[in-house]
Every structure is written in C-alpha cells, then in structure tokens.
Design a protein around this motif. Structure first.
Motif, PDB file in Angstrom:
ATOM      1  N   VAL A 117       0.848  -1.192   0.000  1.00  0.00           N
ATOM      2  CA  VAL A 117       0.000   0.000   0.000  1.00  0.00           C
ATOM      3  C   VAL A 117       0.886   1.246   0.000  1.00  0.00           C
ATOM      4  O   VAL A 117       1.751   1.405   0.859  1.00  0.00           O
ATOM      5  N   ASN A 118       0.655   2.121  -0.965  1.00  0.00           N
ATOM      6  CA  ASN A 118       1.400   3.376  -1.060  1.00  0.00           C
ATOM      7  C   ASN A 118       0.644   4.446  -0.283  1.00  0.00           C
ATOM      8  O   ASN A 118      -0.236   5.128  -0.813  1.00  0.00           O
ATOM      9  N   ILE A 119       0.967   4.595   0.991  1.00  0.00           N
ATOM     10  CA  ILE A 119       0.218   5.517   1.840  1.00  0.00           C
ATOM     11  C   ILE A 119       0.437   6.969   1.443  1.00  0.00           C
ATOM     12  O   ILE A 119      -0.478   7.791   1.543  1.00  0.00           O
ATOM     13  N   ASP A 120       1.641   7.297   0.954  1.00  0.00           N
ATOM     14  CA  ASP A 120       1.895   8.677   0.524  1.00  0.00           C
ATOM     15  C   ASP A 120       0.999   9.057  -0.649  1.00  0.00           C
ATOM     16  O   ASP A 120       0.462  10.177  -0.702  1.00  0.00           O
ATOM     17  N   LYS A 124      -2.074  11.917  -0.885  1.00  0.00           N
ATOM     18  CA  LYS A 124      -2.164  12.931  -1.947  1.00  0.00           C
ATOM     19  C   LYS A 124      -3.520  12.871  -2.642  1.00  0.00           C
ATOM     20  O   LYS A 124      -4.124  13.902  -2.946  1.00  0.00           O
ATOM     21  N   ARG A 125      -3.988  11.669  -2.907  1.00  0.00           N
ATOM     22  CA  ARG A 125      -5.285  11.533  -3.565  1.00  0.00           C
ATOM     23  C   ARG A 125      -6.415  12.008  -2.651  1.00  0.00           C
ATOM     24  O   ARG A 125      -7.396  12.593  -3.117  1.00  0.00           O
ATOM     25  N   ALA A 126      -6.292  11.743  -1.355  1.00  0.00           N
ATOM     26  CA  ALA A 126      -7.296  12.220  -0.405  1.00  0.00           C
ATOM     27  C   ALA A 126      -7.340  13.744  -0.399  1.00  0.00           C
ATOM     28  O   ALA A 126      -8.416  14.342  -0.328  1.00  0.00           O
ATOM     29  N   GLN A 127      -6.175  14.377  -0.467  1.00  0.00           N
ATOM     30  CA  GLN A 127      -6.110  15.834  -0.533  1.00  0.00           C
ATOM     31  C   GLN A 127      -6.822  16.359  -1.771  1.00  0.00           C
ATOM     32  O   GLN A 127      -7.608  17.318  -1.700  1.00  0.00           O
ATOM     33  N   THR A 128      -6.551  15.731  -2.917  1.00  0.00           N
ATOM     34  CA  THR A 128      -7.175  16.164  -4.168  1.00  0.00           C
ATOM     35  C   THR A 128      -8.684  16.016  -4.121  1.00  0.00           C
ATOM     36  O   THR A 128      -9.426  16.935  -4.494  1.00  0.00           O
ATOM     37  N   VAL A 256      -4.304   9.304   6.847  1.00  0.00           N
ATOM     38  CA  VAL A 256      -5.054   9.971   5.777  1.00  0.00           C
ATOM     39  C   VAL A 256      -5.849  11.150   6.333  1.00  0.00           C
ATOM     40  O   VAL A 256      -5.918  12.212   5.713  1.00  0.00           O
ATOM     41  N   VAL A 257      -6.435  10.960   7.505  1.00  0.00           N
ATOM     42  CA  VAL A 257      -7.200  12.045   8.128  1.00  0.00           C
ATOM     43  C   VAL A 257      -6.272  13.197   8.546  1.00  0.00           C
ATOM     44  O   VAL A 257      -6.534  14.365   8.242  1.00  0.00           O
ATOM     45  N   LYS A 258      -5.176  12.856   9.228  1.00  0.00           N
ATOM     46  CA  LYS A 258      -4.285  13.897   9.760  1.00  0.00           C
ATOM     47  C   LYS A 258      -3.496  14.618   8.670  1.00  0.00           C
ATOM     48  O   LYS A 258      -3.363  15.847   8.693  1.00  0.00           O
ATOM     49  N   ASP A 259      -2.959  13.856   7.700  1.00  0.00           N
ATOM     50  CA  ASP A 259      -2.051  14.434   6.706  1.00  0.00           C
ATOM     51  C   ASP A 259      -2.704  14.682   5.349  1.00  0.00           C
ATOM     52  O   ASP A 259      -2.142  15.393   4.517  1.00  0.00           O
ATOM     53  N   GLY A 260      -3.879  14.068   5.127  1.00  0.00           N
ATOM     54  CA  GLY A 260      -4.546  14.235   3.847  1.00  0.00           C
ATOM     55  C   GLY A 260      -5.737  15.168   3.918  1.00  0.00           C
ATOM     56  O   GLY A 260      -5.792  16.189   3.224  1.00  0.00           O
ATOM     57  N   ILE A 261      -6.703  14.850   4.765  1.00  0.00           N
ATOM     58  CA  ILE A 261      -7.952  15.618   4.830  1.00  0.00           C
ATOM     59  C   ILE A 261      -7.793  16.933   5.587  1.00  0.00           C
ATOM     60  O   ILE A 261      -8.214  17.995   5.112  1.00  0.00           O
ATOM     61  N   ASN A 262      -7.176  16.892   6.778  1.00  0.00           N
ATOM     62  CA  ASN A 262      -7.125  18.089   7.618  1.00  0.00           C
ATOM     63  C   ASN A 262      -6.382  19.282   6.994  1.00  0.00           C
ATOM     64  O   ASN A 262      -6.828  20.419   7.141  1.00  0.00           O
ATOM     65  N   PRO A 263      -5.246  19.086   6.315  1.00  0.00           N
ATOM     66  CA  PRO A 263      -4.587  20.248   5.690  1.00  0.00           C
ATOM     67  C   PRO A 263      -5.476  20.972   4.684  1.00  0.00           C
ATOM     68  O   PRO A 263      -5.417  22.204   4.571  1.00  0.00           O
TER      69      PRO A 263
END
Length: 374
Positions: A117-120, A124-128, A256-263
């Motif tokens: 699993v590529n978490i990074d 990024k996709r969660a951010q988009t 994903v929540v901390k580094d993807g969605i919240n920013p």
C-alpha cells in the motif's frame, strides 16, 4: 507575453492559456508535470502503429500519470490519445486489481498488505478529492458489489470475521458550526476515503452509519469455513494476517485524516476532524433481510439484502467510544493472536465497569481491551 485575466494566466510551451478558476490552475500544473517530467524524459512514439514494446511503454506511462493523480482528460490531451483509450487502459488495470482482491483465496487472508500500500499516494489523492469536494461537490463512487458477493458466499451460516468500526469524532460540534451542506460534504468525503483504505487492505465495507463506517475482513476464504476440529494455534494462524491488515488499515486511516484531509480543511478555515477506531475478531452470522427490488433497463432485478449479527460487532462498535481521537483500540481476541512484537505496540486500557461490562465468553472475566501506543 503573459496577459492576466481573472485569476491570472499561464504560458505553457508556445501556447498562452488564460485561467479563471483554481481548478484550471491545477490542470495547468498537471500539464507542466507531464511536459517536464514524462515527455522530456522519453519521447512518446508519434507513429500511431505501435509495436509491442512501444505499446507497453505507452500503457505504463498512462498508468503512471493516472496513479500520480493526473486527470484522464489531461493525459489524453498531452499524449494525443483519445480519452476512450485512456479510460479503457485504466479500467483494465482496475479490473485486474479487483480480480486479485476478489479471488477465491482472498488476498486479505494471504498477504501482508501494508508492504504494497502506497500511503503517501493515498494521502495525496485524499487531498485532491477533499479539495475538489469543497470546491464543487463530492463524488461518492463506492461499489458494494464485492461486499454482497462475499456475504452471499457465507449466507445462512456462521463465519469468523475481523470487524473494524471507524467513527468521525466531534461531528455533533461540527454540525453546530458548519452549514449543513458543508457538513455533509465533509462526512461524505471522509466516508469515501475510509472506504478506499478498507479496500486497499483487503476489507469490505458493510454499511455506513451516519458519520461512521462498519467494515469486515474475511479470515476464512469462501468454501473453507471454520472447522470445529481445528486447534487453537491453527485458528490463530488463520486469523493473524487479516487482523494485521485490519490494524495497519486503522493506522493508515489516521494518517489519511491527519495528513490528507485536515490540511485541506485548514486551507478553507474549517476545523480539523479526527477518528476513533475499534477492531475485534470473532464469530458472526450472515442473515438475509428480505430483498432489494429495483428496475434496470426495464428489467426487474431482485437481490437479497444481507446483514451480519454477532457479539463481536457490538464489542467493536462499543469499544470505539473508549479510545482517544486519532487512535484505535483492539479487543482481547485480536491481542491474543499477535506475537510479542505486535503486542508491544499496545497497552491495556483500564476502563470502569460502569462504562465497560462486556465479558470474555470463554473465561467469564471482563473482556480486556488494548489501546495503540504507535
């Protein structure tokens, strides 16, 4: 020469492009990435009659661009390939992944999925997706087909599943500070991202319950149900990988929540969100509640409506409320399956009997729960 109109203008190659929305800015950035990183690295074949080597290279380039988060229409435009061909290649690749995940020997019971699993990229996709949802509206595209297939395999029988319950923290407070349409957008996107992580780790979404997602991981592939004669160690070995995948899924959900969605929420002056996750393993029963009847192309389709019942589900849901935001908790049954290295990442959670009264069915003592320390 660069003219400014609306939000600005960008010059790419010899073509002047005027932009008026932030979405156009994102697309222009994608074009820049393709031109400077991919096309300048190795020229794409210009002859439309491709040999096998060129075709393989072209296919991999398309998949690399798509996996980098670049939209299909941009890939089509820059590579001068019809969008239908782009979509066909991507669909074929997704189909391969689905076939692997849904094969009779379930990947969730056979592989340590955290290694692939590529978490990074997931972040990024969660951010988009969150950014796009806040700019327009969320596109909630989650298929339950595989869930229904698995439940049908085990219908009218008992099986052992790993249950994962993930709950959005503070949604009541959010509902008091955000307009209803903004609140639903955040919850929908959150639920979608959690669903993607569950799928990546070989699990299946059972249902959406308000701002929570209930999922399961199969411990025994179809046609290989629990055997009463299996000894305790055999069963532990059988449950180990699904439990590990569920725990790693929980860790990735928090990332994903901390580094993807919240920013992305912060950029729009929205408050952070957090999650609580509970996981347990045990015997459940699959039951059918009537039928879902709908019409498709003037044909009446009748599909069974399944659900799962069992003490393990109640425990997993209840324990979710015991843990701190952005952390997860496991039941005694999961903890006992782990080796000492895995156990060292958890600590016993001491809970008042007024809050936690579940008993271990085998020992009759209080069912212990453990909180993650990492």
């Amino acid at each position: 020469m660069l003219e400014r109109e609306g939000a600005g203008a960008v010059l790419t190659g010899n073509v002047q492009i005027k932009i008026t929305t932030s979405k156009h800015i994102l697309k222009l950035y994608y074009i820049y990435v393709i031109e400077t990183v991919y096309l300048h690295r190795t020229k794409m074949p210009t002859d439309r009659t491709l040999n096998s080597t060129d075709a393989s290279y072209q296919r991999q380039t398309i998949l690399n661009l798509y996996n980098s988060g670049i939209e299909k229409d941009i890939i089509s435009y820059q590579l001068d390939i019809p969008q239908e061909e782009i979509e066909k290649i991507i669909e074929e690749e997704e189909k391969k992944k689905t076939q692997i995940l849904s094969s009779e020997n379930s990947i969730g019971t056979s592989f340590y999925l955290d290694a692939i699993v590529n978490i990074d990229l997931a972040i990024k996709r969660a951010q988009t997706r969150m950014w796009e949802a806040l700019q327009s509206e969320p596109h909630f595209d989650i298929s339950m087909k595989e869930t229904y297939r698995i439940l049908n395999e085990f219908s009218r029988s008992k099986a052992t599943f790993v249950i994962l319950h993930v709950d959005l923290v503070g949604s009541t407070q959010l509902s008091m500070t955000l307009p209803l349409d903004r609140l639903t957008t955040i919850i929908q996107t959150f639920s979608q991202e959690m669903s993607f992580m569950i799928e990546m780790y070989g699990g299946y979404v059972l249902k959406y319950i308000g701002d929570a997602v209930l999922a399961f991981f199969v411990t025994n592939p179809s046609k290989n149900r629990d055997n009463e004669d299996d000894n305790i160690q055999q069963k532990k070995d059988q449950y180990y990988l699904p439990c590990i995948n569920a725990i790693n899924c929980a860790r990735s959900m928090i990332k994903v929540v901390k580094d993807g969605i919240n920013p992305i929420l912060n950029q729009s002056d929205y408050p952070d969100i957090a999650v609580r996750i509970g996981t347990d393993v045990g015997e459940i029963a699959i039951i059918q509640y009537g039928w879902d009847i709908h019409t498709c192309d003037e044909t009446v389709v009748k599909e069974p409506h399944y659900d799962i019942l069992g003490h393990t589900i109640n425990v997993a849901v209840k324990m979710t409320g015991l843990t701190k935001p952005n952390s997860f908790i496991i039941g005694e049954s999961v903890y006992d399956i782990f080796d000492e290295k895995q156990k060292s990442t958890f600590e016993t959670l001491n809970v008042s009997t007024s809050l936690w009264s579940y008993l271990n069915e085998k020992t009759g003592s209080t069912y212990r729960v453990y909180s993650s320390t990492s």
